[in-house]
Design an enzyme around this catalytic site. Structure first.
Site, mmCIF file in Angstrom:
data_model
loop_
_atom_site.group_PDB
_atom_site.id
_atom_site.type_symbol
_atom_site.label_atom_id
_atom_site.label_comp_id
_atom_site.label_asym_id
_atom_site.label_seq_id
_atom_site.Cartn_x
_atom_site.Cartn_y
_atom_site.Cartn_z
ATOM 1 N N LYS A 1 42.304 19.022 7.521
ATOM 2 C CA LYS A 1 41.569 17.591 7.244
ATOM 3 C C LYS A 1 42.062 16.731 8.291
ATOM 4 O O LYS A 1 43.052 16.723 8.799
ATOM 5 C CB LYS A 1 41.955 17.193 5.969
ATOM 6 C CG LYS A 1 41.505 15.801 5.455
ATOM 7 C CD LYS A 1 40.151 15.906 5.262
ATOM 8 C CE LYS A 1 39.504 14.447 5.199
ATOM 9 N NZ LYS A 1 38.084 14.549 5.691
ATOM 10 N N ASN B 1 28.147 14.129 1.885
ATOM 11 C CA ASN B 1 29.378 13.710 1.495
ATOM 12 C C ASN B 1 30.042 12.380 2.224
ATOM 13 O O ASN B 1 29.380 12.081 3.159
ATOM 14 C CB ASN B 1 30.603 14.671 2.023
ATOM 15 C CG ASN B 1 31.164 14.545 3.437
ATOM 16 O OD1 ASN B 1 31.946 13.760 3.707
ATOM 17 N ND2 ASN B 1 30.503 15.340 4.414
ATOM 18 N N LEU C 1 37.647 10.056 5.149
ATOM 19 C CA LEU C 1 38.758 10.344 5.842
ATOM 20 C C LEU C 1 40.095 10.474 4.833
ATOM 21 O O LEU C 1 40.995 10.008 5.349
ATOM 22 C CB LEU C 1 38.979 9.202 6.935
ATOM 23 C CG LEU C 1 38.597 9.798 8.309
ATOM 24 C CD1 LEU C 1 38.317 8.581 9.272
ATOM 25 C CD2 LEU C 1 39.010 11.027 8.815
ATOM 26 N N CYS D 1 32.753 11.518 12.898
ATOM 27 C CA CYS D 1 32.722 11.558 11.498
ATOM 28 C C CYS D 1 31.685 10.326 11.391
ATOM 29 O O CYS D 1 31.684 9.215 11.917
ATOM 30 C CB CYS D 1 34.102 10.890 10.929
ATOM 31 S SG CYS D 1 33.933 10.425 9.204
HETATM 32 O O1 RRO Z 1 36.081 12.290 5.716
HETATM 33 C C1 RRO Z 1 34.800 12.076 5.724
HETATM 34 O O2 RRO Z 1 34.061 11.488 4.734
HETATM 35 C C2 RRO Z 1 34.267 13.167 6.694
HETATM 36 C C3 RRO Z 1 34.495 13.362 7.982
HETATM 37 BR BR1 RRO Z 1 36.402 12.794 8.569
HETATM 38 C C4 RRO Z 1 33.867 14.007 8.945
HETATM 39 O O3 RRO Z 1 34.213 14.314 10.114
HETATM 40 N N1 RRO Z 1 32.618 14.597 8.518
HETATM 41 C C5 RRO Z 1 32.176 14.226 7.188
HETATM 42 O O4 RRO Z 1 31.094 14.705 7.257
HETATM 43 N N2 RRO Z 1 33.003 13.831 6.273
#
Ligand code: RRO
Length: 325
Positions: A52, A76, A80, A139
């Site tokens: 992650k 989603n 992070l 992201c």
């Molecule tokens: O954590 C997220 O919401 C997230 C990340 Br860091 C990412 O790089 N790609 C994504 O679809 N969700």
């Protein structure tokens, strides 16, 4: 019929100075730091994992719901959520050192400004338990402070990568975004800035609206789209990056089966990552490893190098001029 003799380990490759026993990794954000998923599948059967994304400070993430189905895809906005650099060094990396010796680990790194990426790398450099970094510059849910994600702005992207390159000799992957007019020049810029490999692609910005409440179905509003609907976008991105760079490519986006993974290999990826499929079937990545091994045996290629980049089609879009009006 081909008379190629099969090697003992046809799926094994040496990349970034390390051995990958097969080309299948778990994608960032879908397997925690390994520990969270170890009961659900045999991690030792994989080529590796990407953690992650790690930020300087711990992050609780976005309001629920954070994940939902969206047609043949998943949306989603996890935001992070992660334990932060200090706990990753104190708890997660020691666990990985002890338990993941046979597979390769990349630590995904995220930040709002370049300095955050660099401070995280500085904090991780003296710690063991991983091979290299994957800089998450793409992201869709937590954008760069005051601007678009770094991966949508080649100059800003290069700044982060050049600074990171000065701080480490470990392999440096850069994860790119799908929502750009042409990923080729961005891949080239990342390679020139010092990336050892490119991960293509992160999720695509998306929105699902609840028509009863007329509000966003995700707690945070918009999110990142992944799953089968993203696969053709990812395969195309890998093919464009292959045409524009000579760096190692990691393909990700919508891989559920071995056949999906093989498309990415043919397009030019040396490694592939499984993400969304793991949520539906935690053992999906293992099934993909088995399927690739069966495919290699069936078509009697010597090893993966005979497949990687074997697609030779044009990477140029068909011109609209002269086409049907
Ligand atoms: O954590 C997220 O919401 C997230 C990340 Br860091 C990412 O790089 N790609 C994504 O679809 N969700």
């Amino acid at each position: 019929m081909s008379t190629n003799k099969l090697t003992d380990e046809p799926l094994s490759q040496t990349l970034f100075g390390a051995t990958f026993q097969n080309p299948v990794l778990l994608a960032a954000g879908t397997c925690g730091f390994g520990e969270e998923i170890e009961d659900a599948l045999d991690l030792d059967a994989l080529g590796g994992i990407v953690t992650k994304s790690v930020t300087l400070e711990p992050r609780a993430g976005n309001p629920a719901p954070r994940v939902l189905e969206a047609g043949n895809a998943m949306l989603n906005s996890v935001g992070l959520a992660n334990p932060g650099l200090e706990r990753v060094c104190a708890e997660k990396l020691p666990w990985m050192t002890e338990h993941l010796s046979g597979i390769q680990v990349f630590v995904s790194v995220a930040g709002h400004i370049p300095d955050e990426y660099w401070r995280i790398i500085e904090g991780l450099e003296s710690v063991g338990g991983f091979l290299g970094y994957e800089l998450n510059l793409s992201c869709p849910n937590d954008t760069r402070l005051g601007g678009l994600p770094f991966a949508l702005d080649p100059e800003a992207l290069c700044g982060v990568v050049e600074g990171a390159r000065k701080l480490t000799d470990r392999p440096l992957l850069v994860k790119l975004a799908p929502n750009v007019p042409d990923i080729g020049p961005i891949a080239e810029a990342a390679e020139d800035a010092g990336a050892d490999g490119l991960t293509l692609v992160n999720t695509m910005p998306g929105l699902v609206i609840d028509i009863a409440s007329r509000s966003a179905a995700l707690g945070a509003g918009s999110g990142g789209l992944s799953g089968p609907a993203l696969r053709a976008v990812g395969v195309h991105a890998v093919h464009r990056a292959r045409a524009c760079t000579s760096t190692t490519l990691l393909g990700v986006g919508g891989i559920t089966t071995a056949e999906d993974a093989i498309q990415y290999l043919l397009a030019g990826a040396s490694l592939i990552q499984i993400g969304t499929a793991t949520f539906a079937d935690p053992r999906a990545a293992q099934t993909v490893v088995t399927g690739i091994a069966q495919y290699v045996e069936k078509i009697r290629v010597e090893n993966l190098q005979d497949l990687i980049g074997a697609y030779q089609g044009t990477d140029l879009p068909v011109s609209v001029s002269g086409g049907p009006s």
